[in-house]
Design an enzyme around this catalytic site. Structure first.
Site, PDB file in Angstrom:
ATOM      1  N   ASP A 258       0.868  -1.164   0.000  1.00 59.89           N
ATOM      2  CA  ASP A 258       0.000   0.000   0.000  1.00 59.89           C
ATOM      3  C   ASP A 258       0.910   1.220   0.000  1.00 59.89           C
ATOM      4  O   ASP A 258       2.112   1.123   0.269  1.00 59.89           O
ATOM      5  CB  ASP A 258      -0.965  -0.004   1.201  1.00 59.89           C
ATOM      6  CG  ASP A 258      -2.178   0.883   0.929  1.00 59.89           C
ATOM      7  OD1 ASP A 258      -2.088   1.768   0.049  1.00 59.89           O
ATOM      8  OD2 ASP A 258      -3.220   0.708   1.591  1.00 59.89           O
TER       9      ASP A 258
HETATM   10  C1  BGC Z   1      -5.105   3.103  -0.165  1.00 60.53           C
HETATM   11  C2  BGC Z   1      -5.129   2.058  -1.247  1.00 60.53           C
HETATM   12  C3  BGC Z   1      -4.938   2.732  -2.588  1.00 60.53           C
HETATM   13  C4  BGC Z   1      -3.635   3.505  -2.582  1.00 60.53           C
HETATM   14  C5  BGC Z   1      -3.349   4.215  -3.878  1.00 60.53           C
HETATM   15  C6  BGC Z   1      -3.887   3.999  -0.263  1.00 60.53           C
HETATM   16  O1  BGC Z   1      -3.998   5.084   0.597  1.00 60.53           O
HETATM   17  O2  BGC Z   1      -5.160   2.481   1.095  1.00 60.53           O
HETATM   18  O3  BGC Z   1      -6.339   1.350  -1.208  1.00 60.53           O
HETATM   19  O4  BGC Z   1      -4.987   1.782  -3.600  1.00 60.53           O
HETATM   20  O5  BGC Z   1      -3.703   4.479  -1.569  1.00 60.53           O
HETATM   21  O6  BGC Z   1      -4.186   5.282  -4.070  1.00 60.53           O
END
Ligand code: BGC
Length: 724
Positions: A258
């Site tokens: 993540d």
């Molecule tokens: C989120 C993810 C997301 C990623 C990219 C993160 O803050 O938890 O679900 O895919 O950002 O935007």
């Protein structure tokens, strides 16, 4: 290698000529090894981390271009510049699909698959290699700000609905990236919190959707969660990543962190993710990706001999496999976006995902009604039009039909429709007496009131009403309806008792007088770009509702097991999952606790009768496939669909087990008067539990009850079997 062996084994057993597939597989592996041989260490390290907000590095010299990713679970996110600024382009309008929990409420596996094909197709059209979805974290508390993106409190339903989704996406030559692995069940302190959870609860509740994604959908990438599990960050957990995902399940795709979820260099290099993506760093102007854990410091660690280069090579193998699978080195067939078919699918999912919770003979709207008052701010709100849209899952919708537009389009010719907002979304979180009076006056002079309210997941100002949204990074503080909508509904009902409440949101609202006085309740989640049409079609009876709850709706959040037995959201460092496997209905049923609307509940305008369970034998061995069937008849006045749910109850067990667990379901469409035979087959997975002592799934011999019903609490037929 594992895969090649499997292919040969399958070919031998089934005497099938798999030489072609095998040749492709070998040639892919050969190409990967040859590319790795040509790469310098610096080039390899360049592939292990972000190179911009949504790309990770390639090796241009060798024709390996950057890997391009995009959110998210219910539509391809708008374009971001390399440094996170939104691109000013018209090329990124997309189909805004109903969110994950709406999809799960359809209980329609086929729709899961088509949903995936739409998303994959639009991601492909926008040149993405990876789409960051589905989101499959288990709904542990109704307060989680991201519940709207996730699917269910039940692992089986979550797995079944995401398998088709993943296959659909990947058939479009785009990788699905199932997220967030694992136990990211809250937003509060998500970047540091340690989820303390037993291995049994992990295996029985939190892991099954990921297991199914690997074993049954062959998912090509997985996103590791921000949090720690039992003391170790998910992005560097040997147990979660290597022992479970790779060795046990056979995952050979790419592990993507993540955004900002990596915390170490050596640990991550040796047993963590393959690609470190990031938010915080690249949100700064001129982000310096060389500072990432898997960048310069990783290069140094290998150079100094602190980490063997073979770990880097292994990561490159996984990344290249993903690249080959999405045809990065080939001609990818270009797919389409924003087609009428995609919009039709958005409508279908909304129509099947909206749940009719209650109906005291008021819906569908009857012909004698002349004047309809539509009241409530969500009747005119476009949830995708706000700068902050619940976080990363934002979509720049090609269009979004509001409930008022839907009702006007569908019913405008036959009914007189008026609107009053009744409340506004303000920081004060208070009723506006002038608006209330106006709405009450309108209710009085109308034949029927359709109140449209609930939660929102888009807003302009990030300081607005913290903890009151369906949003990433924030959990809700409670389930109280905002802006005194509850009092407004009560006043409207006094003025006109013919009131239907249509509630948006990733969770229920605290139930009370407002829900008692509403003659019908429709929970619509976030129903996507055609949500307004779907709501209107259901209100008018053009579509017969068939969605069922993928979560239990208890009266208030304090009634849920994570709050009663466990902790939510824990303290500064830790959250203890003391409720263990007793999540959702597994708790309410086993501990005899009341809910307002049980898991699996949802009404129809027609009536379904359940015949007896037809099972050929009552004695089985562990390896038997247990087959049975049941006749379902539509005995009402509308064509409609029923979701027939099969639960299993272990009558005697050495470890405490839930009262019952969902093990199968079928959604069937029946014309009025029609009867269909629904067939089920259960294997040993349906009867087993995870034994932490032996670290194995076991079926204990003895008696089991099979329960067939219309919800977890509306069991229509049961039968007993013995397994030896
Ligand atoms: C989120 C993810 C997301 C990623 C990219 C993160 O803050 O938890 O679900 O895919 O950002 O935007």
């Amino acid at each position: 290698m594992r895969k090649a062996i499997l292919i040969i084994a399958v070919a031998i057993i089934y005497q099938i000529n798999y030489s072609n597939i095998f040749a492709q597989e070998i040639s892919m592996q050969e190409k990967i090894e040859s590319l790795i041989k040509k790469m310098t260490l610096e080039e390899k390290i360049g592939m292990l981390h972000a190179s911009s907000s949504f790309t990770s590095g390639g090796v241009e010299r060798l024709g390996v271009t950057e890997l391009i990713m995009s959110d998210g679970p219910h539509g391809v996110r708008r374009e971001h510049g390399r440094d996170w600024e939104a691109d000013e382009t018209d090329e990124d309008f997309a189909t805004y699909l109903p969110t994950g929990i709406t999809l799960a409420s359809t209980w329609n596996r086929e729709l899961g698959y088509v949903y995936g094909t739409v998303l994959g197709s639009e991601a492909n059209a926008r040149n993405k290699d990876v789409i960051l979805g589905p989101g499959v974290n288990i709904i542990r508390s109704p307060l989680n700000g991201r519940n709207f993106e996730y699917m269910s409190e039940d692992p089986y339903l979550t797995a079944e609905m995401s398998i088709g989704y993943i296959k659909g996406v990947q058939e479009q030559e785009v990788a699905a990236c199932i997220k967030h692995y694992v136990a990211n069940n809250q937003e509060t302190l998500r970047g540091s919190i340690d989820a303390v959870v037993s291995e049994r609860a992990l295996r029985e509740i939190y892991l099954p959707a990921f297991k199914a994604a690997v074993e049954r959908a062959d998912v090509w990438s997985i996103m590791t969660a921000y949090n720690k599990v039992n003391g170790i960050f998910c992005s560097e957990s040997d147990f979660l990543l290597n022992q479970i995902l790779k060795q046990e399940y056979g995952f050979d795709g790419a592990l993507i962190s993540d955004w900002g979820a990596v915390h170490s260099t050596k640990e991550t290099l040796m047993h963590g993710v393959d690609i470190e993506m990031g938010t915080e760093l690249n949100m700064l102007p001129n982000a310096d990706y060389t500072k990432f854990f898997l960048a310069d410091s990783a290069y140094e660690a290998v150079k100094k001999g602190e980490v063997d280069e073979k770990f880097v090579d292994e990561k490159i193998r996984s990344i290249l496999r993903l690249m080959f699978r999405v045809k990065k080195f080939d001609e990818r067939v270009k797919r389409e976006m924003n087609t009428p078919e995609h919009q039709a699918l958005a409508l279908k999912v909304a129509e099947e995902g909206i749940v009719l919770l209650k109906n005291e003979n008021i819906l569908p709207i009857q012909k004698k009604v002349k004047k309809i008052a539509v009241i409530g701010n969500n009747a005119i709100r476009k949830h995708t039009q706000y700068s902050i849209q619940g976080g990363s899952s934002q979509v720049k919708a090609l269009y979004e039909k509001t409930p008022l537009e839907g009702i006007q389009n569908v019913a405008g010719k036959d009914y007189e429709i008026s609107f009053a907002t009744g409340y506004l979304t303000t920081r004060e979180n208070k009723a506006d007496e002038k608006l209330v009076a106006e709405a009450v006056a309108l209710a009085k002079e109308s034949d029927l009131v359709v109140f449209v309210g609930g939660w929102v997941h888009g807003y302009d100002d990030s300081n607005w009403g913290e903890g009151t949204f369906d949003a990433e990074s924030l959990d809700k503080l409670n389930l109280d309806l905002l802006f005194e909508q509850d009092k407004l509904i009560e006043k409207l009902a006094e003025a006109n008792p013919n009131i239907v409440s249509v509630i948006f949101g990733g969770s229920s609202a605290k139930f009370g007088k407002w829900s008692d006085v509403s003659k019908a309740l429709l929970h619509v989640w976030y129903p996507g770009m055609e949500g307004g049409t779907a709501i209107a079609n259901i209100l008018l009876g053009i579509v017969n509702p068939s969605g069922k709850l993928p979560v239990s709706f208890a009266k208030d959040y304090l009634d849920y097991p994570s709050h009663v037995l466990g902790e939510y959201p824990g303290n500064e460092t830790t959250v203890n999952y003391n409720e263990d496997i007793f999540v959702g209905y597994r708790y309410f049923d086993t501990f005899d606790k009341l809910v307002v609307y049980p898991f699996g509940h949802g009404l129809s305008y027609t009536k379904f009768d359940y015949g007896k369970i037809n099972i050929p034998s009552i004695d089985y061995s562990k390896s038997d496939k247990i087959k049975f069937s049941i006749n379902i008849t539509n005995s009402g006045e509308f064509n409609g669909a029923e979701i027939v749910q099969v639960y299993v109850s272990d009558k005697e067990s050495s470890l405490r087990r839930p009262e019952k667990e969902l093990k199968s379901f079928e959604k069937i469409f029946l014309n009025k008067g029609e009867t269909k035979t629904v067939e089920f087959q259960l294997n040993k997975d349906a009867f087993s539990f995870y034994d932490p002592e032996t670290k194995k799934w076991i079926v204990e011999p003895g008696e089991f009850e099979i329960l067939v019903g219309a919800s977890a609490l509306d069991i229509k037929q049961t039968t007993f079997i013995t397994i030896n």
